[in-house]
Design a protein around this motif. Structure first.
Motif, short mmCIF file in Angstrom:
data_model
loop_
_atom_site.label_atom_id
_atom_site.label_comp_id
_atom_site.label_asym_id
_atom_site.label_seq_id
_atom_site.Cartn_x
_atom_site.Cartn_y
_atom_site.Cartn_z
N LEU A 80 61.09 86.69 20.81
CA LEU A 80 62.05 85.82 21.97
C LEU A 80 61.75 84.27 21.59
O LEU A 80 60.89 84.07 21.39
CB LEU A 80 61.71 86.21 23.64
CG LEU A 80 61.71 87.29 23.87
CD1 LEU A 80 60.91 87.99 24.66
CD2 LEU A 80 63.33 88.14 23.39
N ASP A 81 62.69 83.55 21.61
CA ASP A 81 62.87 81.94 20.93
C ASP A 81 62.21 81.58 22.41
O ASP A 81 61.92 82.41 23.72
CB ASP A 81 64.19 81.36 20.90
CG ASP A 81 65.45 81.30 21.98
OD1 ASP A 81 64.35 81.05 23.46
OD2 ASP A 81 66.20 81.66 21.91
N PHE A 82 61.17 80.46 22.81
CA PHE A 82 60.97 79.24 23.82
C PHE A 82 61.71 79.66 24.74
O PHE A 82 61.31 79.94 26.06
CB PHE A 82 60.84 78.28 23.13
CG PHE A 82 61.15 77.43 22.86
CD1 PHE A 82 61.96 76.52 24.42
CD2 PHE A 82 61.80 76.71 21.66
CE1 PHE A 82 62.58 75.01 24.02
CE2 PHE A 82 62.85 75.65 22.34
CZ PHE A 82 62.98 74.94 22.99
N ARG A 83 62.92 80.06 25.36
CA ARG A 83 63.73 80.19 26.40
C ARG A 83 63.57 81.24 26.48
O ARG A 83 63.84 81.41 28.19
CB ARG A 83 65.36 79.54 25.99
CG ARG A 83 64.75 77.08 25.37
CD ARG A 83 66.39 76.74 25.73
NE ARG A 83 66.27 76.05 25.51
CZ ARG A 83 67.57 75.07 25.25
NH1 ARG A 83 68.80 75.81 25.31
NH2 ARG A 83 67.71 73.72 26.10
N PRO B 7 57.49 90.58 23.47
CA PRO B 7 57.37 90.83 24.69
C PRO B 7 56.55 91.39 25.13
O PRO B 7 56.18 91.77 25.76
CB PRO B 7 58.82 92.00 24.10
CG PRO B 7 59.78 91.33 22.91
CD PRO B 7 58.82 90.56 22.62
N ALA B 8 55.92 92.35 23.90
CA ALA B 8 55.40 92.96 23.77
C ALA B 8 53.41 93.03 25.01
O ALA B 8 52.67 93.89 25.71
CB ALA B 8 54.52 94.30 22.89
N TYR B 9 53.73 91.56 25.46
CA TYR B 9 52.15 91.04 25.18
C TYR B 9 52.17 90.29 27.14
O TYR B 9 51.36 90.33 27.01
CB TYR B 9 52.37 89.57 24.48
CG TYR B 9 52.11 89.67 23.15
CD1 TYR B 9 51.27 90.65 22.31
CD2 TYR B 9 52.04 88.88 21.92
CE1 TYR B 9 50.68 91.10 21.35
CE2 TYR B 9 51.97 88.87 21.26
CZ TYR B 9 51.19 89.69 20.04
OH TYR B 9 50.85 90.39 18.65
N ARG B 10 53.38 90.99 27.72
CA ARG B 10 53.36 90.88 28.78
C ARG B 10 53.17 91.76 29.95
O ARG B 10 52.96 91.98 30.99
CB ARG B 10 54.91 90.27 29.04
CG ARG B 10 54.61 89.58 30.59
CD ARG B 10 56.61 89.18 31.54
NE ARG B 10 55.85 89.33 33.09
CZ ARG B 10 56.75 89.30 33.83
NH1 ARG B 10 58.16 89.09 33.51
NH2 ARG B 10 56.73 88.89 35.65
#
Length: 502
Positions: free
Chosen positions: A187-190, A215-218
């Protein structure tokens, strides 16, 4: 691609965040009504949700999904046969005793309609069965030449970029069967700010400097822990990435293990540490590590081929390359965590963080902020942003940082965000020189420095007539700079503009 007829594109499941363009590309390929099998190659770095995306696609379209595991060939084929039985709702007419049997059974799933068939973990399956690519090629060729060719849309997926490139790039015979190539990016920063549900742009930038857009880190990696605000950021770092009991603490090491051979792992870690501390050229890294340039170049190439590093051209020196670590977690780990790895097992994370917090903000977060500014300039800035006021037809073609030594001076010419483009029929024209500052309010002294840069470049023969100065500030701008912007002397890009503007 021709008209897809009456088959409607399946709706993207709500549980998939964003990925709208990726979903559309996958779904349109899967429902292509043309006769004959087609091959889609899908890659992505680990933890980007590639498997989740493909499994969701197969489920939504009544397709088939199979993922390779670390097991014997016999176990893989047995598991594949069992899944085929369950998918077809009956006992298979013949158990797959070889990959030839298995591939023929998979291709037969598309006999009656376009059918998405996903085989995930392809690099591991090929390591188990080196003949698998040749089996796939023969089966696809035979299926294409059959009187009633199946309309199987075979997706082959894997995280190992070099292996996937070798399997499906030229001169591999499988290349002729490929009809779709898709890379699932971070995912880009936005997007990452929306995914984490963070509205404060400074907090969003800080979190992105630690975990990036993976994404997996959340989820499982931090158990859904999101900082409540800027005041909670320090505590969040301590309870997540600096917490040895959380998976995120050791994730960076696993990423390097997945991307490197054990014989070169120590050097690769050293190279990543050097880059994370600001040594971004091959020569700088070799000098910093006091290692031969040939050894360092080999490690850089391996990390680049696996998608760990990205190389860009120096915006001021033709032919010079500059490296950056693609995954922010790796940069954070090698700059902040690894030097204190053993201490974190003994001392409270808060004690260690207080020791390194200043380094994070002044170096790691500052470098990451400059990376994001370059991404914004390349992807989100409006066309008229760059170039002198008299330049109206410029098209941006390259964004990077750059440096040039100046004889007789201890400091050379440094540009954090340089932009080149095409003006009329002239390519490679310098459109912008920018400086990025994460901490501290930017003032007129930063603008004067950029004017000196333009003057130095002009003296060295660079055409700067179309170039304008840009200040990228993470902590705001002085009243004098705002006045200069009103007079058209500078472009100001703050956090709000980075996240919401052009």
């Amino acid at each position: 691609m021709p008209s897809l007829g009456a088959a409607a594109r399946p709706a993207r499941p709500e549980k998939i965040f964003d990925r709208e363009s990726e979903w559309a590309a996958l779904a349109d390929f899967a429902r292509d009504p043309r006769p004959g099998p087609a091959l889609g190659v899908v890659t992505g770095r680990p933890r980007q949700g590639t498997s989740f995306l493909l499994e969701s696609l197969a489920k939504s379209m009544g397709g088939f999904y199979f993922c390779g595991q670390d097991e014997s060939v016999a176990q893989t084929l047995q598991r594949l046969g069992d899944q085929l039985d369950r998918h077809m709702g009956k006992s298979a007419t013949r158990d797959p005793h070889s990959w030839k049997d298995a591939v023929e059974a998979l291709l037969a799933l598309g006999e009656d309609r376009p059918m998405p068939v996903v085989v995930d973990g392809v690099p591991g399956l090929v390591e188990q069965s080196p003949s698998l690519p040749a089996v796939l090629h023969r089966a696809l060729r035979d299926a294409e030449e059959s009187p009633r060719p199946p309309r199987t849309r075979l997706f082959l997926c894997g995280n190992s970029t070099p292996v996937m490139r070798r399997l499906f790039g030229a001169p591999s015979p499988l290349r002729d069967h490929v009809r779709l190539e898709l890379v699932v990016p971070s995912l880009d920063f936005r997007q990452a700010a929306r995914f984490w549900g963070i509205d404060d742009p400074r907090l969003a930038m800080l979190v992105h400097a630690v975990v990036g857009g993976t994404p997996a880190y959340r989820g499982d990696f931090v158990c859904g822990d999101v900082p409540a605000g800027l005041d909670d950021f320090d505590d969040w770092v301590c309870r997540t990435v600096l917490n040895p009991r959380r998976p995120l603490f050791r994730e960076a090491g696993h990423l390097v293990e997945e991307a490197t051979d054990h014989r070169e792992r120590a050097l690769c870690h050293s190279v990543l540490t050097a880059i994370a501390s600001g040594h971004v050229t091959a020569g700088d890294v070799a000098d910093h590590l006091e290692r031969p340039l040939t050894d360092v170049s080999h490690a850089l190439a391996a990390l680049r081929d696996h998608g760990v590093l990205e190389e860009s051209r120096d915006i001021l020196r033709a032919g010079a390359g500059r490296f950056r670590i693609v995954e922010p977690l790796l940069a954070f780990d090698h700059a902040i965590v690894r030097p204190h790895d053993s201490v974190l097992e003994r001392e409270p994370a808060a004690t260690v963080w207080q020791r390194v917090r200043g380094t994070f903000h002044s170096e790691t977060a500052a470098r990451h902020f400059a990376d994001v500014c370059r991404e914004w300039a390349e992807r989100f800035a409006a066309a008229p942003t760059f170039g002198a006021p008299t330049t109206s037809d410029a098209v941006v073609t390259a964004v990077s940082s750059g440096s040039l030594p100046v004889p007789g001076r201890s400091t050379g010419i440094e540009v954090d965000v340089g932009v080149r483009g095409r003006v009329g029929n002239r390519p490679g024209v310098l459109l912008s020189v920018g400086t990025a500052r994460w901490n501290g309010v930017m003032g007129l002294e930063h603008l004067e420095r950029l004017h000196h840069v333009l003057s130095d470049l002009s003296e060295r023969g660079e055409d700067v007539s179309h170039a304008g100065p840009v200040c990228y500030g993470g902590a705001g701008f002085s009243a004098g700079l705002h006045q200069a912007e009103l007079r058209g002397r500078v472009v100001l890009v703050g956090l709000e503009r980075l996240y919401q503007g052009e």
